[in-house]
Scaffold this motif. Structure first.
Motif, short mmCIF file in Angstrom:
data_model
loop_
_atom_site.label_atom_id
_atom_site.label_comp_id
_atom_site.label_asym_id
_atom_site.label_seq_id
_atom_site.Cartn_x
_atom_site.Cartn_y
_atom_site.Cartn_z
N ALA A 74 5.22 -7.69 -7.73
CA ALA A 74 5.84 -8.42 -6.62
C ALA A 74 5.07 -8.19 -5.33
CB ALA A 74 7.29 -7.97 -6.46
N LEU A 75 4.66 -6.96 -5.08
CA LEU A 75 3.89 -6.67 -3.86
C LEU A 75 2.54 -7.38 -3.90
CD1 LEU A 75 3.59 -5.13 -1.19
CD2 LEU A 75 2.75 -3.16 -2.51
N THR A 76 1.93 -7.44 -5.07
CA THR A 76 0.65 -8.15 -5.20
C THR A 76 0.82 -9.63 -4.89
OG1 THR A 76 -0.05 -6.58 -6.91
CG2 THR A 76 -1.26 -8.66 -6.76
N GLY A 77 1.90 -10.23 -5.39
CA GLY A 77 2.14 -11.65 -5.11
C GLY A 77 2.36 -11.91 -3.63
N LEU A 78 3.13 -11.05 -2.96
CA LEU A 78 3.38 -11.24 -1.53
C LEU A 78 2.09 -11.08 -0.73
CD1 LEU A 78 6.76 -9.31 -1.13
CD2 LEU A 78 6.42 -11.79 -1.01
N LEU A 79 1.29 -10.08 -1.08
CA LEU A 79 0.03 -9.86 -0.35
C LEU A 79 -0.96 -11.00 -0.63
CD1 LEU A 79 -0.41 -6.01 -0.85
CD2 LEU A 79 0.17 -7.21 1.27
N TYR A 80 -0.91 -11.58 -1.83
CA TYR A 80 -1.81 -12.69 -2.14
C TYR A 80 -1.58 -13.85 -1.18
CZ TYR A 80 -3.54 -16.88 -4.49
OH TYR A 80 -4.17 -18.06 -4.75
N PHE A 81 -0.32 -14.13 -0.82
CA PHE A 81 -0.01 -15.23 0.09
C PHE A 81 -0.08 -14.82 1.56
CE2 PHE A 81 2.43 -16.54 -3.76
CZ PHE A 81 1.74 -17.71 -4.02
N ALA A 82 -0.48 -13.55 1.83
CA ALA A 82 -0.48 -13.08 3.21
C ALA A 82 -1.78 -12.36 3.57
CB ALA A 82 0.71 -12.15 3.46
N GLY A 83 -2.91 -12.86 3.09
CA GLY A 83 -4.19 -12.30 3.51
C GLY A 83 -4.84 -11.36 2.54
N GLY A 84 -4.17 -11.01 1.45
CA GLY A 84 -4.77 -10.15 0.44
C GLY A 84 -5.07 -8.75 0.96
N ALA A 85 -6.26 -8.25 0.65
CA ALA A 85 -6.64 -6.90 1.03
C ALA A 85 -6.84 -6.75 2.53
CB ALA A 85 -7.90 -6.48 0.29
N THR A 86 -6.95 -7.86 3.27
CA THR A 86 -7.08 -7.77 4.73
C THR A 86 -5.74 -7.49 5.41
OG1 THR A 86 -6.76 -10.15 5.00
CG2 THR A 86 -9.02 -9.36 4.65
N ASN A 87 -4.65 -7.60 4.65
CA ASN A 87 -3.32 -7.32 5.21
C ASN A 87 -3.10 -5.81 5.22
OD1 ASN A 87 -0.44 -6.98 5.51
ND2 ASN A 87 -0.20 -9.13 4.93
N PRO A 88 -2.74 -5.23 6.37
CA PRO A 88 -2.56 -3.77 6.43
C PRO A 88 -1.44 -3.26 5.52
CG PRO A 88 -1.77 -4.83 8.44
CD PRO A 88 -2.51 -5.87 7.67
N PHE A 89 -0.54 -4.14 5.11
CA PHE A 89 0.54 -3.70 4.21
C PHE A 89 0.05 -3.47 2.79
CE2 PHE A 89 2.94 -5.60 7.67
CZ PHE A 89 3.97 -4.68 7.85
N VAL A 90 -1.24 -3.64 2.55
CA VAL A 90 -1.79 -3.37 1.23
C VAL A 90 -1.65 -1.89 0.87
CG1 VAL A 90 -4.17 -2.86 1.94
CG2 VAL A 90 -3.74 -3.93 -0.30
N TRP A 91 -1.50 -1.03 1.91
CA TRP A 91 -1.36 0.40 1.65
C TRP A 91 0.00 0.77 1.09
CZ3 TRP A 91 -5.94 2.08 1.36
CH2 TRP A 91 -6.93 1.59 2.22
N LEU A 92 0.90 -0.21 1.00
CA LEU A 92 2.17 0.04 0.33
C LEU A 92 1.98 0.34 -1.15
CD1 LEU A 92 4.51 -2.63 1.95
CD2 LEU A 92 4.67 -0.15 2.19
N PHE A 93 0.80 -0.02 -1.69
CA PHE A 93 0.51 0.36 -3.07
C PHE A 93 0.56 1.88 -3.25
CE2 PHE A 93 -1.85 -3.82 -3.61
CZ PHE A 93 -0.93 -4.33 -4.52
N LEU A 94 0.21 2.62 -2.18
CA LEU A 94 0.24 4.08 -2.28
C LEU A 94 1.66 4.59 -2.54
CD1 LEU A 94 -2.19 5.12 0.61
CD2 LEU A 94 -2.59 5.21 -1.86
N LEU A 95 2.65 3.87 -2.03
CA LEU A 95 4.04 4.27 -2.28
C LEU A 95 4.34 4.21 -3.78
CD1 LEU A 95 6.81 5.06 -1.15
CD2 LEU A 95 7.31 2.62 -0.91
N GLN A 96 3.87 3.16 -4.45
CA GLN A 96 4.09 3.06 -5.89
C GLN A 96 3.38 4.18 -6.64
OE1 GLN A 96 6.23 0.76 -6.54
NE2 GLN A 96 6.12 -0.15 -4.49
N VAL A 97 2.21 4.55 -6.17
CA VAL A 97 1.46 5.64 -6.81
C VAL A 97 2.21 6.96 -6.66
CG1 VAL A 97 -0.68 6.98 -6.76
CG2 VAL A 97 -0.75 4.48 -6.52
N VAL A 98 2.74 7.22 -5.46
CA VAL A 98 3.49 8.47 -5.24
C VAL A 98 4.73 8.50 -6.11
CG1 VAL A 98 4.78 9.80 -3.54
CG2 VAL A 98 2.59 8.79 -2.91
N LEU A 99 5.45 7.38 -6.18
CA LEU A 99 6.65 7.32 -7.02
C LEU A 99 6.30 7.58 -8.48
CD1 LEU A 99 8.56 4.24 -5.54
CD2 LEU A 99 8.81 6.65 -4.98
N ALA A 100 5.21 7.00 -8.94
CA ALA A 100 4.79 7.22 -10.33
C ALA A 100 4.44 8.68 -10.57
CB ALA A 100 3.59 6.32 -10.66
#
Length: 412
Positions: A74-100
């Motif tokens: 879901a986060l990947t889909g939202l970031l795809y429509f909002a600038g991709g890796a240039t969007n600073p919210f891409v670092w929210l992936f780290l939250l998923q890593v910590v949870l895992a």
């Protein structure tokens, strides 16, 4: 899973607010329908997860991994429509890593790391570019820094919330494990007491039997029976010997070594009335008041263990007050309750806080407090429990509670 659901609700609220802010207020063109569809999918996932948990859904490693991967998608889909890796919210992936890393085993956590890394690379190559309107005066770099700040604050806040809750769950688990270890130690203590009691019973059985025979022989001697004083003392000796034999049997029962003797099918009212009357005969007619409040009298399976539990509580109440003990038999829904009320000094706070632990007593003698300890553990083995409290007026109230399905007799 409940923690993930709570975090997902926060994420949905934040995502909805961010999309509305960027699209409606800042005027940045976004594929709003597609992005809201993704947010709606997260809402549906949360609702279905909550319903499944309420219906007893068992959550394991696989379910947690799938839930995290769906969040990543879901986060990947939202970031795809909002600038991709240039969007600073891409670092929210780290939250998923910590949870895992916190929730999953190493292999599953590595899967999440691999998926998030692949998603980052994909978003760097393929994404829907952000087209900033002319009226936005903040430069691209300044806007990126602002987004990074918001992203950092969001990740920090969510991690604080999640880790705090996880630590709370871990402390609760440790407390439960400590209680289980304490229970195991107490049961081991009961086993050792049962062995000692069994040995004492074997050692005392022969002399008690000899005394019983001798007293019965004396009871047939005319030179003793013709003397009223000696005859009365002989009767007291006979009662005392029988009482000693009953105490030895009661210790075996209370210490967790029930022999299955005296098992009978009766009614609750009849059983407790007989047990209380037998105790009353030993302590005097004014030693007990019995109030049977049963509206219906269920049939139960009784044995000596059940009787000894009641007697131990009555003995404690009689010893604490020295006066009449009141007993109330009642039924509350599917629970059978027996309340023993005395007018003594009541329980100390330390005893109430450590109810069911050995050697908790105000009697000041070595080995005191074992009676209530044995009662609590015997009740626990029967599926019931003990509630103790002080009466606001005076004395103490000890209530024995049995689920009826643990005592009730059925044709099956």
């Amino acid at each position: 899973m409940r923690q993930l659901i709570a975090l997902r609700w926060l994420a949905v609220i934040g995502q909805y607010a961010t999309i509305q802010l960027v699209f409606s207020i800042l005027g940045v063109p976004l594929p709003i329908v597609a992005m809201f569809a993704i947010v709606g999918g997260l809402v549906a996932l949360n609702i279905s997860s909550m319903i499944a948990l309420r219906r007893g859904w068992r959550v394991g490693e696989r379910e947690l991994l799938i839930a995290l991967l769906l969040d990543v998608a879901a986060l990947t889909g939202l970031l795809y429509f909002a600038g991709g890796a240039t969007n600073p919210f891409v670092w929210l992936f780290l939250l998923q890593v910590v949870l895992a890393a916190v929730l999953l085993r190493v292999l599953s956590a590595c899967i999440v790391v691999s998926v998030t890394s692949a998603a980052f690379i994909l978003l760097a190559v393929v994404h829907y570019p952000l087209m900033l309107p002319q009226h936005i005066t903040v430069g691209l770099f300044g806007l990126y820094v602002l987004g990074s700040l918001i992203s950092f604050a969001l990740i920090a806040g969510l991690l604080l919330l999640f880790i705090t809750r996880i630590n709370y769950n871990l402390r609760s688990r440790d407390a439960r494990l400590a209680a289980m270890r304490q229970q195991a130690a107490e049961e081991d203590h009961i086993v050792r007491m049962g062995l000692l009691a069994s040995g004492a019973a074997h050692e005392l059985g022969t002399p008690l039997a000899s005394l019983s025979v001798i007293i019965n022989d004396w009871g047939r001697m005319r030179q003793l029976t013709d003397n009223p004083a000696l005859a009365e003392e002989l009767e007291e000796m006979r009662v005392a010997v029988e009482r000693c034999k009953a105490i030895v049997s009661g210790i075996l029962m209370s210490a967790g070594d029930p022999r299955g003797g005296d098992i009978a099918i009766t009614t609750a009212g009849a059983f407790f009335a007989d047990a209380l009357e037998e105790w009353r005969r030993r302590h005097g007619s004014d030693s007990l008041r019995f109030d049977n409040r049963l509206s219906t009298d269920p049939r139960i399976v009784s044995d000596s263990t059940l009787k000894q539990i009641v007697w131990n509580i009555l003995d404690n109440g009689r010893e604490a007050s020295g006066n009449t003990v009141s007993v109330i038999l009642n039924r509350k829904d599917e629970l059978l309750t027996l309340s023993v009320i005395d007018d003594g000094p009541g329980f100390d706070r330390a005893i109430l806080d450590n109810l069911g632990k050995p050697y908790q007593s105000t009697k000041g003698r070595r080995g005191g407090g074992l009676g209530l300890f044995l009662v609590v553990n015997a009740m626990r083995k029967m599926g019931g429990w003990v509630d103790a409290r002080n009466d606001p007026s005076a004395g103490a109230i000890v209530t024995l509670v049995w689920p009826l399905d643990m005592l009730e007799w059925t044709e099956d």
